[in-house]
Scaffold this motif. Structure first.
Motif, short mmCIF file in Angstrom:
data_model
loop_
_atom_site.label_atom_id
_atom_site.label_comp_id
_atom_site.label_asym_id
_atom_site.label_seq_id
_atom_site.Cartn_x
_atom_site.Cartn_y
_atom_site.Cartn_z
N THR A 137 -5.88 -2.47 0.83
CA THR A 137 -5.70 -1.26 1.62
C THR A 137 -6.49 -1.36 2.91
O THR A 137 -7.48 -2.08 3.00
N SER A 138 -6.04 -0.64 3.88
CA SER A 138 -6.78 -0.53 5.11
C SER A 138 -6.60 0.89 5.62
O SER A 138 -5.53 1.46 5.46
N THR A 139 -7.63 1.45 6.18
CA THR A 139 -7.50 2.82 6.65
C THR A 139 -7.34 2.82 8.16
O THR A 139 -8.00 2.08 8.87
N GLU A 197 0.83 -1.19 0.00
CA GLU A 197 0.00 0.00 0.00
C GLU A 197 0.87 1.25 0.00
O GLU A 197 1.88 1.31 0.68
N LEU A 245 1.54 4.79 1.16
CA LEU A 245 1.13 5.62 2.30
C LEU A 245 1.63 7.04 2.09
O LEU A 245 2.64 7.28 1.44
N SER A 281 -1.46 1.74 -6.98
CA SER A 281 -2.45 2.48 -6.22
C SER A 281 -3.81 1.79 -6.19
O SER A 281 -4.66 2.16 -5.39
#
Lengths: 151, 374, 159, 366, 116
Positions: free
Chosen positions: E30-32, D90, D92, E25
């Motif tokens: 993904t993790s928030t 991911e 960031l 992307s």
């Protein structure tokens, strides 16, 4: 100086001092309010020259809190243990940071664990525990149900 | 306020603060340093400890003296054996027990092996902190041999828990002596290589010479002991001045320098490795057959009183202070840890130097964080 | 003039010291026999620990499923971390009620391998095993019962 | 003289002619461009993957280790596995970062190294960008990379990154000079700044040997300064991990981090290839003097080895040298780094240029 | 194949990065978590702004660099024609480099090269 000479010297310096008997090193119980004057004298005086502070320990005796100083002279190779006792309600003692800078962190440790307040300490904060920590862990009456597990 | 004090405060206001640690490659553990910087210049270092505070002193208050041994392992894990020995010596002295000479000799050899292993790791890490990553592997490669000796005899590599009051848990392995001799022969060839790789290197010398100078008076006042203190000229070797175990029986030199900078702290440790090997060589052939422990009662109770025992660990003077009420557990147990005192001098030493120098100073002090936090 | 000589001798010594260091690393670059690392999971077959290595606490059983534990509880008392729990039951032998071991529970997750249980055991019922691969997904599975089901006390052990 | 048995000029012109036979000039250019683009992307990726693998193996052997061994035979696919892993990570971004510049930085770093690689003469006829100011072009383009590093450090809004970026700024600013001046000695010898001409001037001997002592001094300075320019150890102050954690790329993750990583290796390749071109004659084979008996047979044997092997061999040797530096020496401090440049390399360089000019004037070189 | 080549290499560089970033992307899981967007400072919230004024030491070197880099630009054309022009060029550059060298020595003596 031999232990006897030291004993006489301190006795002359502070008449109230009490010496414990049958101990490994010479142990002097000194009046708490005079600790700074005594330590400063012991360091500055050329015949004692206690320039090296081995350790500074807090103790929770049944009747009082105490700070125990182990002092050594690198010049004369003699060792003395000073003990200053405080009442349990409001433990307060003068800081010896100015005499030995090594005491700064060690006094913070004693403050952290025993709640002994050191007057004139430049930066008296908790050292190991969180700033918000409640209580003084090394006191005998300290209770912590979460972190201390009785086996 | 004096002028210098005002100046200092002005500088502090001007500074910006960077946190090094708890998660930082050069603090070797979880020490947090709040560093005040002006450009690259360090003007203030504020240690924040306690990230691995485990309350060992509190735990000791309800353990018996044999059980305390395994906690002292975990103070300064790189001189675990010496820490164990401190508690054992304290108990033996308090009870007036004379341990067999064989035990004394083996203890001394194990101590010196611990010292060698610890210095090897320190050398590796010092190189790594200065950017020479290869040293890390060379040092660990040689340290492995010592750990093997430990593992074979004690069963533990890093944390042996081998000493008990009166002697040892069990006897040493028959391979102990030949293996130690083999190691000495091996390491005598490798130690000059360390010097060729790092000590003589011009970049290394430039990075450490004249950096973090600590005078003798300051070293004594801050209680900086061990090789760090001796590099400043502070004769503080407990092995020499208050001999314990078999140190009275051997001939060795107390390494003393007067320069007190990072480079001489480094050199003092390198020289100490030679001295350690010398001590082991003198003792290794004197191990005779015999009992591995003195006669001890199953439950140890110290007579009421206050005891203090000092030993020389790898990083300096380690002290155990015990207040006993005659019970089988101590009333209060305090460890005087060398790293804690050494850390207190870090701020004073690194002021005015650059941030990269601070890393060099810190690794030349060889801090072990669990010993600080206890 | 003196400064200039100093300048060039500095350069010379610097280069010399750097080359000395490069010789050391260069030696190892070409001598692959000096490689010391092992390929750990692949060398399991040849990997041999020292016999005294403290990997975990075991209770050795004989072929006839006998152990030496009398359930006296000394190891439990000596353990600094409370890693050992001993549960006992009563057995009636020859009309007399006798305390025997039911479960010798060992919490590997709490053990610090100090060796006090093995050392203090009066009947040498415990020993250290060499296994060091203790990684599991569930913390509960690190709690072990050391005496095997159906095992009995070895006859030779005195009470 | 080198015999042109491995001349790629014919091949490239044949492609050009066959394309223009069927297509309009504009279309020909586009097709050619596409071919070059694809070839270079493949080449770039291949070199990057190989260099990362090589570095890991070299450092492993120096450190008495085995290095990667699991993925593929002897671990040769390890870097591909790493690349896929980084691609699947991911991305960031810290909430305080300057988003535009933060994203822009990896582009600048990679583009700079890409443009520099285009100017390398891989073999006779294999030379994509051959400007008449080739040396100046490579210097200029490789200088752009530092802007990426500065941007990355500044836009992260992280103190470590900022210190790292500013260090790298001071570093590149200083060492750019030495690289330029070291190359100047060869420009004086060769009398040209076009890379193909410099290579051609080394047909009967490399400048490192032909140029006498000044060329050797210049070569040493070039190697030191260019190692510093690529931010590699012992000059890796911008990312000094024991002080600044990871320096300018502390806040980057996943593929963006990978691009900084890749750019460092590609810059190393550029620098080594550039050094090989200017000092060691690029694809020119090694020849010995005709005075030595049987020299012509030896030289013919050398000619038989293809030019691109010579080129990559020389480049590889220089890269190995740089890796050897990195895994042996401790890191310098910022003020020592600048002292080295301004008090040692620069004065020596200035004197060296005068000596070179004197040598050329008197014809005192081979 | 001169200036268009420049543009070509610029474009392929940009395409390479752009494509990889684009893939990266949307491809990864993904993790928030607000913690992930924090500035990294060893696990402690950063104090004050990170865009701060910095020590002047760096800028002095930048100015010195500017001086010397401009000189280098003068030197490059000279270096190319040195062989053809001969003695005159040598004497001229000797004078030029002497002045430059004196400037360096001046800066050296003035402690401008000393980092503080």
């Amino acid at each position: 100086m031999s232990n006897e000479q030291l004993q006489n010297y301190i006795k002359e310096l502070v008449p109230e001092v009490v010496f414990e008997e049958n101990t490994q090193y010479l142990v002097a119980v000194v009046p708490t309010e005079k600790i700074y004057a005594i330590t400063e004298n012991l360091k500055k005086n050329a015949s004692t020259a206690f320039d090296y502070m081995l350790s500074l320990t807090g103790v929770d005796y049944p009747d009082s809190y105490a700070v125990v100083y182990h002092l050594e002279s690198t010049k004369h190779n003699h060792l003395i243990v000073l003990k200053a006792k405080m009442d349990k309600q409001n433990p307060k003692i003068d800081s010896v940071c100015k005499v030995w800078p090594a005491a700064e962190l060690q006094e913070r440790e004693v403050f952290d664990f025993f709640g002994v307040h050191f007057n004139n300490h430049p930066d008296l904060r908790r050292l190991f525990m969180d700033e918000e920590w409640q209580g003084y862990p090394l006191r005998k009456d300290y209770k912590d149900e979460i972190n201390i597990v009785e086996l | 306020m004096s002028d210098s004090k005002i100046q200092e405060n002005l500088q502090k206001e001007d500074a910006y603060y960077v946190n090094m640690g708890p998660q930082h490659p050069s603090t070797h553990g979880v020490l947090r340093l709040r560093v005040g910087l002006q450009g690259e210049k360090v003007i203030h270092v504020e240690p924040h400890c306690g990230y691995i505070h485990r309350g060992i002193e509190k735990m000791c208050e309800k353990d018996t003296y044999s059980q305390i041994i395994h906690l002292t392992d975990r103070l300064d894990y790189l001189s675990a054996n010496t820490n164990n020995e401190a508690v054992c010596l304290l108990v033996e002295n308090a009870l007036g027990i004379e341990v067999p000479e064989r035990v004394k000799i083996i203890r001394t050899i194990l101590d010196e092996l611990t010292r060698l292993a610890s210095h090897q790791l320190w050398w590796s890490v010092m190189g790594m902190d200065l950017g020479a990553l290869t040293t890390f592997f060379y040092g660990l490669r040689d340290r492995e041999k010592i750990l093997d000796i430990f593992e074979e005899s004690t069963g533990g590599r890093l944390l042996p828990s081998f000493n008990t009051p009166g002697g040892f848990m069990h006897d040493i392995h028959p391979n102990f002596v030949p293996r130690t001799k083999e190691f000495l022969a091996y390491f005598k060839k490798k130690l000059p290589e360390y010097n060729r790789l790092l000590t003589g290197n011009v970049i290394f010398q430039q990075r450490t010479k004249g950096i973090g100078i600590l005078s003798k008076e300051d070293a004594i006042a801050y209680g900086v002991t061990g090789p760090s203190g001796r590099a400043s000229g502070f004769a503080c070797d407990v092995r020499k001045h208050h001999p314990y175990s078999a140190y009275g029986m051997v001939d060795f030199k107390e390494i003393l320098y007067t320069e007190g900078d990072s480079f001489y702290r480094y050199v003092a440790r390198m020289d100490e490795m030679w001295e350690s090997m010398k001590i082991i060589e003198q003792l290794i052939d004197r191990i005779e057959d015999g009992p591995y422990t003195a006669k001890m009662k199953p439950i140890i109770k110290l007579p009421a009183g206050e005891y203090y025992q000092r030993v020389e660990t790898t990083r300096g003077e380690f002290g155990v202070f015990v207040i006993s009420t005659g019970d089988k557990t101590p009333y209060r147990m305090k460890f005087r840890s060398p790293n804690f005192a050494n850390l207190s001098a870090l701020d004073y030493m690194s002021r005015g130097f650059k941030i990269a120098d601070m890393v060099a100073i810190m690794s030349s002090l060889d801090l072990v964080i669990p010993d600080i936090d206890r | 003039m003196k400064e200039i000589i100093q300048y060039f001798s500095d350069v010379f010594h610097a280069v010399k010291s750097l080359l000395t260091g490069m010789r050391v690393t260069g030696y190892y670059f070409f001598h692959h026999k000096e490689i010391v690392t092992q390929e750990y999971p692949e060398n399991r077959a040849t990997l041999k620990m020292f016999e005294r290595f403290k990997g975990e606490v075991l209770m050795p059983h004989t072929e006839s499923n006998e152990h030496k534990c009398t359930g006296c509880g000394i190891c439990e008392m000596n353990c600094p971390n409370g890693s050992i729990e001993i549960l006992t039951t009563f057995e009636t032998v020859d009309g007399k009620k006798k305390k025997i071991i039911d479960k010798h529970i060992y919490h590997l997750s709490m053990c610090t391998f100090c060796g006090l249980c093995v050392k203090t055991c009066p009947s040498d019922a415990l020993a250290f095993g060499n296994d060091f691969e203790h990684a599991v997904f569930d913390r509960q599975s690190l709690t072990k019962v050391l005496n095997k089901p159906g095992s009995t006390l070895n006859k030779e052990v005195k009470e | 003289m080198a015999i042109d048995i491995y001349d790629f000029t014919g091949m490239t012109s044949a492609i050009h002619e066959s394309l223009s036979a069927v297509l309009s000039p504009a279309a020909t250019t586009i097709v050619e461009m596409t071919i070059i683009g694809i070839v270079f992307i493949l080449f770039y990726a291949l070199v990057g993957l190989f260099l990362v693998y090589a570095e890991r193996k070299v450092c492993a052997f120096i450190q008495c280790r085995l290095g990667p061994r699991r993925v593929g035979p002897r671990g040769i696919f390890q870097t591909i596995a790493d690349f896929i892993k980084l691609l699947m990570k991911e991305l960031l971004m810290t909430k305080n970062a300057d988003k535009f510049l933060f994203n822009l930085a990896p582009f600048i770093v990679i583009i700079a190294s890409f443009m520099a690689i285009g100017a390398m003469p891989f073999a006779k006829g294999l030379h994509a960008l051959d400007f008449d100011i080739g040396i100046l072009y490579v210097l200029a383009v490789s200088g752009i990379g530092v802007i990426g590093i500065l941007l990355a450090g500044w836009s992260s809004n992280n103190k470590y990154s900022l210190i790292g970026a500013l260090r790298s700024g001071a570093q590149i600013v200083s060492y750019e000079l030495s690289v330029g001046m070291a190359l100047m000695t060869i420009i004086i010898f060769a009398g040209s700044m076009q890379l193909s001409e410099i290579v051609a001037s080394q047909a009967n001997g490399w400048w490192l040997f032909k140029g006498h002592i000044p060329a050797i001094i210049a070569f040493v300075i070039f190697m030191i300064a260019s190692t510093a320019e690529t931010n590699r150890g012992p000059f890796d102050l911008a990312e000094a991990e024991s002080e600044l954690v990871a320096g300018f790329h502390t806040e980057y993750s996943g593929i963006k981090f990978a691009f900084f990583f890749l750019a460092e290796y590609m810059n190393m390749f550029v620098v080594a290839a550039f050094g090989a071109t200017v000092f060691l004659g690029a694809w020119m084979p090694f020849h010995i003097s005709e005075m030595i008996p049987y020299a012509e047979y030896f030289n013919m044997g050398m000619d038989f080895i293809p030019g691109f092997i010579w080129f990559f061999g020389k480049t590889g040797m220089l890269i190995l040298l740089m890796m050897w530096f990195k895994w042996t020496f401790p890191r310098l401090r910022i003020d020592q780094l600048l002292t080295l440049e301004w008090k040692y390399l620069l004065p020596i360089n200035l004197v060296n240029i005068v000596i070179t000019a004197f040598f050329v004037l008197t014809g005192f070189h081979f | 194949m001169e200036s268009e080549g420049l543009i070509l290499f610029f474009i392929i560089g940009a395409v390479l990065v752009g494509a990889a970033v684009a893939v990266s992307s949307f491809a990864p899981p993904t993790s928030t978590n607000p913690q992930k967007a924090e500035t990294y400072e060893c696990g402690i919230p950063t104090e004050g702004t990170s865009w701060l004024q910095f020590n002047v030491g760096y800028y002095l070197f930048a100015i010195l660099f500017l001086i010397f880099d401009v000189e280098t630009v003068f030197l490059f054309p000279w270096a190319v024609v040195m062989r053809e022009v001969g003695m005159v060029a040598f004497v001229e550059i000797l004078i030029f480099l002497t002045i430059l060298g004196l400037g360096l020595i001046y800066a050296w003596k003035k402690q401008a090269l000393k980092w503080d």
